[in-house]
Scaffold this motif. Structure first.
Motif, PDB file in Angstrom:
ATOM      1  N   LEU A  53       0.835  -1.193   0.000  1.00  0.00           N
ATOM      2  CA  LEU A  53       0.000   0.000   0.000  1.00  0.00           C
ATOM      3  C   LEU A  53       0.876   1.252   0.000  1.00  0.00           C
ATOM      4  O   LEU A  53       1.752   1.410   0.846  1.00  0.00           O
ATOM      5  N   LEU A  54       0.617   2.110  -0.960  1.00  0.00           N
ATOM      6  CA  LEU A  54       1.351   3.364  -1.085  1.00  0.00           C
ATOM      7  C   LEU A  54       0.374   4.513  -0.830  1.00  0.00           C
ATOM      8  O   LEU A  54      -0.633   4.644  -1.519  1.00  0.00           O
ATOM      9  N   TYR A  55       0.666   5.311   0.192  1.00  0.00           N
ATOM     10  CA  TYR A  55      -0.184   6.457   0.534  1.00  0.00           C
ATOM     11  C   TYR A  55       0.270   7.681  -0.250  1.00  0.00           C
ATOM     12  O   TYR A  55       1.459   8.005  -0.270  1.00  0.00           O
ATOM     13  N   TRP A  56      -0.686   8.378  -0.866  1.00  0.00           N
ATOM     14  CA  TRP A  56      -0.406   9.635  -1.541  1.00  0.00           C
ATOM     15  C   TRP A  56      -1.121  10.778  -0.806  1.00  0.00           C
ATOM     16  O   TRP A  56      -2.330  10.713  -0.569  1.00  0.00           O
ATOM     17  N   LEU A  57      -0.368  11.830  -0.437  1.00  0.00           N
ATOM     18  CA  LEU A  57      -0.935  12.994   0.230  1.00  0.00           C
ATOM     19  C   LEU A  57      -0.843  14.194  -0.696  1.00  0.00           C
ATOM     20  O   LEU A  57       0.251  14.588  -1.110  1.00  0.00           O
ATOM     21  N   SER A  58      -1.983  14.790  -1.010  1.00  0.00           N
ATOM     22  CA  SER A  58      -2.028  15.904  -1.956  1.00  0.00           C
ATOM     23  C   SER A  58      -1.796  17.246  -1.274  1.00  0.00           C
ATOM     24  O   SER A  58      -1.755  17.352  -0.044  1.00  0.00           O
ATOM     25  N   GLY A  59      -1.677  18.294  -2.099  1.00  0.00           N
ATOM     26  CA  GLY A  59      -1.320  19.611  -1.621  1.00  0.00           C
ATOM     27  C   GLY A  59      -2.499  20.529  -1.382  1.00  0.00           C
ATOM     28  O   GLY A  59      -3.672  20.136  -1.476  1.00  0.00           O
ATOM     29  N   LEU A  60      -2.185  21.775  -1.092  1.00  0.00           N
ATOM     30  CA  LEU A  60      -3.181  22.805  -0.794  1.00  0.00           C
ATOM     31  C   LEU A  60      -4.235  22.896  -1.886  1.00  0.00           C
ATOM     32  O   LEU A  60      -3.915  22.853  -3.075  1.00  0.00           O
ATOM     33  N   THR A  61      -5.478  23.031  -1.485  1.00  0.00           N
ATOM     34  CA  THR A  61      -6.686  23.180  -2.309  1.00  0.00           C
ATOM     35  C   THR A  61      -7.129  21.864  -2.950  1.00  0.00           C
ATOM     36  O   THR A  61      -8.204  21.818  -3.543  1.00  0.00           O
ATOM     37  N   CYS A  62      -6.352  20.793  -2.852  1.00  0.00           N
ATOM     38  CA  CYS A  62      -6.695  19.546  -3.527  1.00  0.00           C
ATOM     39  C   CYS A  62      -7.702  18.730  -2.719  1.00  0.00           C
ATOM     40  O   CYS A  62      -7.897  18.940  -1.526  1.00  0.00           O
ATOM     41  N   THR A  63      -8.297  17.774  -3.396  1.00  0.00           N
ATOM     42  CA  THR A  63      -9.158  16.769  -2.774  1.00  0.00           C
ATOM     43  C   THR A  63      -8.550  15.398  -3.043  1.00  0.00           C
ATOM     44  O   THR A  63      -7.406  15.292  -3.500  1.00  0.00           O
ATOM     45  N   ASP A  64      -9.317  14.361  -2.821  1.00  0.00           N
ATOM     46  CA  ASP A  64      -8.852  13.014  -3.126  1.00  0.00           C
ATOM     47  C   ASP A  64      -8.817  12.724  -4.617  1.00  0.00           C
ATOM     48  O   ASP A  64      -8.279  11.694  -5.029  1.00  0.00           O
ATOM     49  N   GLU A  65      -9.334  13.618  -5.456  1.00  0.00           N
ATOM     50  CA  GLU A  65      -9.472  13.330  -6.874  1.00  0.00           C
ATOM     51  C   GLU A  65      -8.344  13.865  -7.754  1.00  0.00           C
ATOM     52  O   GLU A  65      -8.146  13.365  -8.863  1.00  0.00           O
ATOM     53  N   ASN A  66      -7.601  14.875  -7.301  1.00  0.00           N
ATOM     54  CA  ASN A  66      -6.613  15.512  -8.179  1.00  0.00           C
ATOM     55  C   ASN A  66      -5.551  14.532  -8.670  1.00  0.00           C
ATOM     56  O   ASN A  66      -5.278  14.423  -9.871  1.00  0.00           O
ATOM     57  N   PHE A  67      -4.914  13.839  -7.742  1.00  0.00           N
ATOM     58  CA  PHE A  67      -3.854  12.903  -8.102  1.00  0.00           C
ATOM     59  C   PHE A  67      -4.378  11.795  -8.992  1.00  0.00           C
ATOM     60  O   PHE A  67      -3.743  11.424  -9.996  1.00  0.00           O
ATOM     61  N   VAL A  68      -5.536  11.269  -8.646  1.00  0.00           N
ATOM     62  CA  VAL A  68      -6.122  10.153  -9.391  1.00  0.00           C
ATOM     63  C   VAL A  68      -6.341  10.521 -10.849  1.00  0.00           C
ATOM     64  O   VAL A  68      -6.092   9.729 -11.767  1.00  0.00           O
ATOM     65  N   GLN A  69      -6.780  11.735 -11.092  1.00  0.00           N
ATOM     66  CA  GLN A  69      -7.157  12.148 -12.442  1.00  0.00           C
ATOM     67  C   GLN A  69      -6.000  12.741 -13.252  1.00  0.00           C
ATOM     68  O   GLN A  69      -6.058  12.752 -14.481  1.00  0.00           O
ATOM     69  N   LYS A  70      -4.947  13.230 -12.590  1.00  0.00           N
ATOM     70  CA  LYS A  70      -3.931  13.999 -13.303  1.00  0.00           C
ATOM     71  C   LYS A  70      -2.540  13.372 -13.340  1.00  0.00           C
ATOM     72  O   LYS A  70      -1.753  13.702 -14.225  1.00  0.00           O
ATOM     73  N   PHE A 116       4.074   8.991   0.003  1.00  0.00           N
ATOM     74  CA  PHE A 116       4.635  10.100  -0.764  1.00  0.00           C
ATOM     75  C   PHE A 116       3.573  11.171  -0.939  1.00  0.00           C
ATOM     76  O   PHE A 116       2.400  10.981  -0.603  1.00  0.00           O
ATOM     77  N   GLY A 117       3.980  12.354  -1.428  1.00  0.00           N
ATOM     78  CA  GLY A 117       3.031  13.449  -1.564  1.00  0.00           C
ATOM     79  C   GLY A 117       3.633  14.633  -2.281  1.00  0.00           C
ATOM     80  O   GLY A 117       4.801  14.632  -2.686  1.00  0.00           O
ATOM     81  N   HIS A 118       2.825  15.682  -2.408  1.00  0.00           N
ATOM     82  CA  HIS A 118       3.184  16.881  -3.172  1.00  0.00           C
ATOM     83  C   HIS A 118       2.939  18.129  -2.339  1.00  0.00           C
ATOM     84  O   HIS A 118       1.869  18.271  -1.734  1.00  0.00           O
ATOM     85  N   SER A 119       3.916  19.008  -2.273  1.00  0.00           N
ATOM     86  CA  SER A 119       3.781  20.322  -1.656  1.00  0.00           C
ATOM     87  C   SER A 119       3.383  20.177  -0.180  1.00  0.00           C
ATOM     88  O   SER A 119       4.125  19.598   0.599  1.00  0.00           O
ATOM     89  N   MET A 120       2.187  20.648   0.216  1.00  0.00           N
ATOM     90  CA  MET A 120       1.730  20.406   1.581  1.00  0.00           C
ATOM     91  C   MET A 120       1.693  18.910   1.876  1.00  0.00           C
ATOM     92  O   MET A 120       2.016  18.466   2.989  1.00  0.00           O
ATOM     93  N   GLY A 121       1.301  18.109   0.895  1.00  0.00           N
ATOM     94  CA  GLY A 121       1.289  16.659   1.076  1.00  0.00           C
ATOM     95  C   GLY A 121       2.677  16.061   1.140  1.00  0.00           C
ATOM     96  O   GLY A 121       2.889  15.047   1.802  1.00  0.00           O
ATOM     97  N   GLY A 122       3.641  16.684   0.457  1.00  0.00           N
ATOM     98  CA  GLY A 122       5.022  16.262   0.598  1.00  0.00           C
ATOM     99  C   GLY A 122       5.522  16.505   2.002  1.00  0.00           C
ATOM    100  O   GLY A 122       6.218  15.667   2.587  1.00  0.00           O
ATOM    101  N   HIS A 123       5.164  17.667   2.547  1.00  0.00           N
ATOM    102  CA  HIS A 123       5.448  17.944   3.961  1.00  0.00           C
ATOM    103  C   HIS A 123       4.842  16.864   4.843  1.00  0.00           C
ATOM    104  O   HIS A 123       5.510  16.304   5.733  1.00  0.00           O
ATOM    105  N   GLY A 124       3.567  16.549   4.616  1.00  0.00           N
ATOM    106  CA  GLY A 124       2.898  15.544   5.432  1.00  0.00           C
ATOM    107  C   GLY A 124       3.555  14.185   5.334  1.00  0.00           C
ATOM    108  O   GLY A 124       3.744  13.497   6.345  1.00  0.00           O
ATOM    109  N   ALA A 125       3.925  13.779   4.119  1.00  0.00           N
ATOM    110  CA  ALA A 125       4.555  12.479   3.929  1.00  0.00           C
ATOM    111  C   ALA A 125       5.887  12.404   4.665  1.00  0.00           C
ATOM    112  O   ALA A 125       6.187  11.413   5.344  1.00  0.00           O
TER     113      ALA A 125
END
Length: 284
Positions: free
Chosen positions: A47-64, A147-156
């Motif tokens: 299982l790989l956890y992805w944490l997204s950044g500011l203004t994102c929801t659970d859908e941004n990473f999945v779709q982009k 792993f994650g991006h921006s704010m989510g990178g911080h969280g990861a």
């Protein structure tokens, strides 16, 4: 309340699902997404956890991000939770800004009113989801990376550094590496955690490395054309912290790349491969 599947799509012979459930940790209803590779039809997968950044929801990473192709290739599931609690009674930035409140949970446990009732994303990611997911999906929470991006990178980074026995590896795209020393972090932390800046250090990856955090496989990608690099992300502070504390990390800078999902999509395959190798080594 148990997890409810609300959408399902076939993708690279696997399944892309969106779910919702009542999050006890956050005291609200939450949405999330998970990709199950084709291997999950036969046995539980890492299982790989992805944490997204500011203004994102659970859908941004999945779709982009285009990550499903690589997840199917390596046989790993990817779960993408939302970035904050949601709901009519969940407090938001009173000034209506996008860098605090809804969509800006910063993956911490708030200690101040009115935030502390709902804004407990750290516990949600580290405790509630790992218990919930294997009850609903063929995933192995004992084999996890993050792993994650921006704010989510911080969280990861923060979550992995606090829990090195739980995650085989950690990586980030354009992470906020020193939130105690940038405007985004200072605003969020002063609201969520209060005025005691010493308490902020628990959610700052540079401070955790300086304090002797155990070694984990770590990969960082940063675009050099990122508009937030100098003012908010401050990658050089992580480079300095790793060098001064002999912390081994692969930190790659990429000329011409910005902060967008075009950047993430360009390198997400190498990140998933990095985690798949770490997960395999940890299992061995």
């Amino acid at each position: 309340m148990s997890l409810e599947i609300i959408t399902e799509n076939r993708c690279f012979e696997g399944r892309q699902l969106r779910f919702r459930h009542r999050a006890e940790t956050l005291d609200c209803d939450m949405h999330g997404a998970i990709y199950l590779p084709p291997q999950a039809a036969r046995e539980p997968v890492p299982l790989l956890y992805w944490l997204s950044g500011l203004t994102c929801t659970d859908e941004n990473f999945v779709q982009k991000a285009g990550a499903q192709r690589y997840a199917a290739e390596h046989g790993v599931a990817i779960v993408a939770p939302d970035t904050s609690p949601r709901g009519d009674d969940v407090p938001d930035d009173p000034e209506g800004s996008w860098d605090l409140g809804l969509g800006a949970g910063f993956y911490l446990n708030a200690s101040q009113d009115p935030w502390q009732r709902h804004y407990r994303m750290y516990d949600y990611i580290t405790d509630e989801l790992p218990e919930l997911l294997p009850e609903a999906f063929p995933v192995d929470p004992e084999r996890s990376s993050i792993f994650g991006h921006s704010m989510g990178g911080h969280g990861a980074l923060v979550i992995a550094l606090h829990n090195p026995a739980r995650y085989a590896s950690v990586s980030a795209f354009a992470p906020i590496v020193a939130p105690t020393r940038c405007p985004w972090g200072e605003k969020a932390f002063s609201h969520y955690l209060g005025p005691d800046r010493e308490a902020w250090k628990a959610y700052d990856s540079c401070e955790l490395i300086a304090a002797g955090a155990p070694q984990l496989p770590m990969l960082i990608d940063q675009g050099e054309a990122d508009n937030f690099l100098e003012s908010q992300l401050k990658t050089e502070l992580l480079e300095q912290a790793c060098q001064e504390n002999s912390y081994e990390a692969t930190i790659r800078r990429h000329p011409g790349y910005d902060h967008s999902y075009y950047f993430i999509a360009s390198f997400v395959g190498s990140h998933i491969g990095f985690h798949a190798r770490a997960l395999e080594q940890a299992a061995g």
